[in-house]
Design a protein around this motif. Structure first.
Motif, PDB file in Angstrom:
ATOM      1  N   HIS A 114      25.912  40.813  51.815  1.00  8.96           N
ATOM      2  CA  HIS A 114      25.217  40.806  50.533  1.00  8.96           C
ATOM      3  C   HIS A 114      26.162  40.924  49.350  1.00  8.96           C
ATOM      4  CE1 HIS A 114      25.742  45.026  51.477  1.00  8.96           C
ATOM      5  NE2 HIS A 114      25.626  45.279  50.201  1.00  8.96           N
ATOM      6  N   ASN A 115      27.416  41.286  49.574  1.00  6.71           N
ATOM      7  CA  ASN A 115      28.328  41.451  48.456  1.00  6.71           C
ATOM      8  C   ASN A 115      29.719  40.994  48.884  1.00  6.71           C
ATOM      9  OD1 ASN A 115      29.824  42.288  46.274  1.00  6.71           O
ATOM     10  ND2 ASN A 115      28.616  44.140  45.976  1.00  6.71           N
ATOM     11  N   TYR A 116      30.067  39.779  48.536  1.00  9.31           N
ATOM     12  CA  TYR A 116      31.347  39.215  48.955  1.00  9.31           C
ATOM     13  C   TYR A 116      32.530  39.969  48.356  1.00  9.31           C
ATOM     14  CZ  TYR A 116      28.674  35.299  50.762  1.00  9.31           C
ATOM     15  OH  TYR A 116      27.799  34.532  51.469  1.00  9.31           O
ATOM     16  N   ALA A 117      32.374  40.488  47.160  1.00  8.41           N
ATOM     17  CA  ALA A 117      33.475  41.221  46.524  1.00  8.41           C
ATOM     18  C   ALA A 117      33.802  42.490  47.306  1.00  8.41           C
ATOM     19  CB  ALA A 117      33.115  41.553  45.084  1.00  8.41           C
ATOM     20  N   LEU A 118      32.796  43.239  47.719  1.00  4.75           N
ATOM     21  CA  LEU A 118      33.051  44.449  48.495  1.00  4.75           C
ATOM     22  C   LEU A 118      33.620  44.136  49.873  1.00  4.75           C
ATOM     23  CD1 LEU A 118      30.007  46.738  47.638  1.00  4.75           C
ATOM     24  CD2 LEU A 118      32.369  46.920  46.847  1.00  4.75           C
ATOM     25  N   VAL A 119      33.188  43.042  50.468  1.00  6.21           N
ATOM     26  CA  VAL A 119      33.751  42.623  51.747  1.00  6.21           C
ATOM     27  C   VAL A 119      35.237  42.315  51.584  1.00  6.21           C
ATOM     28  CG1 VAL A 119      33.705  40.803  53.496  1.00  6.21           C
ATOM     29  CG2 VAL A 119      31.570  41.768  52.681  1.00  6.21           C
ATOM     30  N   ALA A 120      35.587  41.580  50.551  1.00  4.73           N
ATOM     31  CA  ALA A 120      36.985  41.215  50.316  1.00  4.73           C
ATOM     32  C   ALA A 120      37.843  42.433  49.991  1.00  4.73           C
ATOM     33  CB  ALA A 120      37.075  40.202  49.177  1.00  4.73           C
ATOM     34  N   ILE A 121      37.331  43.347  49.187  1.00  7.68           N
ATOM     35  CA  ILE A 121      38.087  44.558  48.859  1.00  7.68           C
ATOM     36  C   ILE A 121      38.311  45.405  50.106  1.00  7.68           C
ATOM     37  CG2 ILE A 121      37.932  46.762  47.619  1.00  7.68           C
ATOM     38  CD1 ILE A 121      36.606  45.197  45.324  1.00  7.68           C
ATOM     39  N   GLY A 122      37.306  45.532  50.947  1.00 11.46           N
ATOM     40  CA  GLY A 122      37.461  46.289  52.188  1.00 11.46           C
ATOM     41  C   GLY A 122      38.510  45.691  53.105  1.00 11.46           C
ATOM     42  N   VAL A 123      38.517  44.373  53.211  1.00 15.06           N
ATOM     43  CA  VAL A 123      39.515  43.701  54.041  1.00 15.06           C
ATOM     44  C   VAL A 123      40.915  43.925  53.478  1.00 15.06           C
ATOM     45  CG1 VAL A 123      40.371  41.431  54.731  1.00 15.06           C
ATOM     46  CG2 VAL A 123      37.965  41.981  54.980  1.00 15.06           C
ATOM     47  N   LEU A 124      41.066  43.816  52.169  1.00 13.81           N
ATOM     48  CA  LEU A 124      42.388  44.012  51.567  1.00 13.81           C
ATOM     49  C   LEU A 124      42.880  45.444  51.714  1.00 13.81           C
ATOM     50  CD1 LEU A 124      42.051  41.827  48.360  1.00 13.81           C
ATOM     51  CD2 LEU A 124      43.397  41.361  50.403  1.00 13.81           C
TER      52      LEU A 124
END
Length: 88
Positions: free
Chosen positions: A22-32
């Motif tokens: 539901h939130n691509y930005a949070l997914v990307a931040i978590g991966v980084l």
């Protein structure tokens, strides 16, 4: 334990294709954040921080998740016939 008690979201198994990230930005931040942590752990645990050894570890730390991401995207594409970064 809490997730076992609460259970799956309502409607999760009725239409699973509608439940994407539901939130691509949070997914990307978590991966980084995880990826950055692995750099400190893997390169820092070589016991002798020399340039040659640490550089090989850093390259491996970069290439492994990159290959996993590409593989996950390909599996997602072959299963559902659409490109989706969230399954990588």
């Amino acid at each position: 334990m809490g997730s076992i008690m609460v259970g799956a979201r309502t409607g999760r198994w009725e239409n699973p294709e509608h439940f994407q990230a539901h939130n691509y930005a949070l997914v990307a931040i978590g991966v980084l954040i995880l990826w950055f942590g692995w750099y400190g752990f893997n390169c820092g645990s070589t016991l002798a921080f020399d340039g040659q050894n640490a550089s090989k570890v850093a390259v491996t730390t970069t290439l492994s998740p990159s290959a996993a991401c590409i593989t996950g995207m390909l599996v997602q594409y072959f299963r559902f016939h659409k490109w989706d970064i969230t399954m990588a």
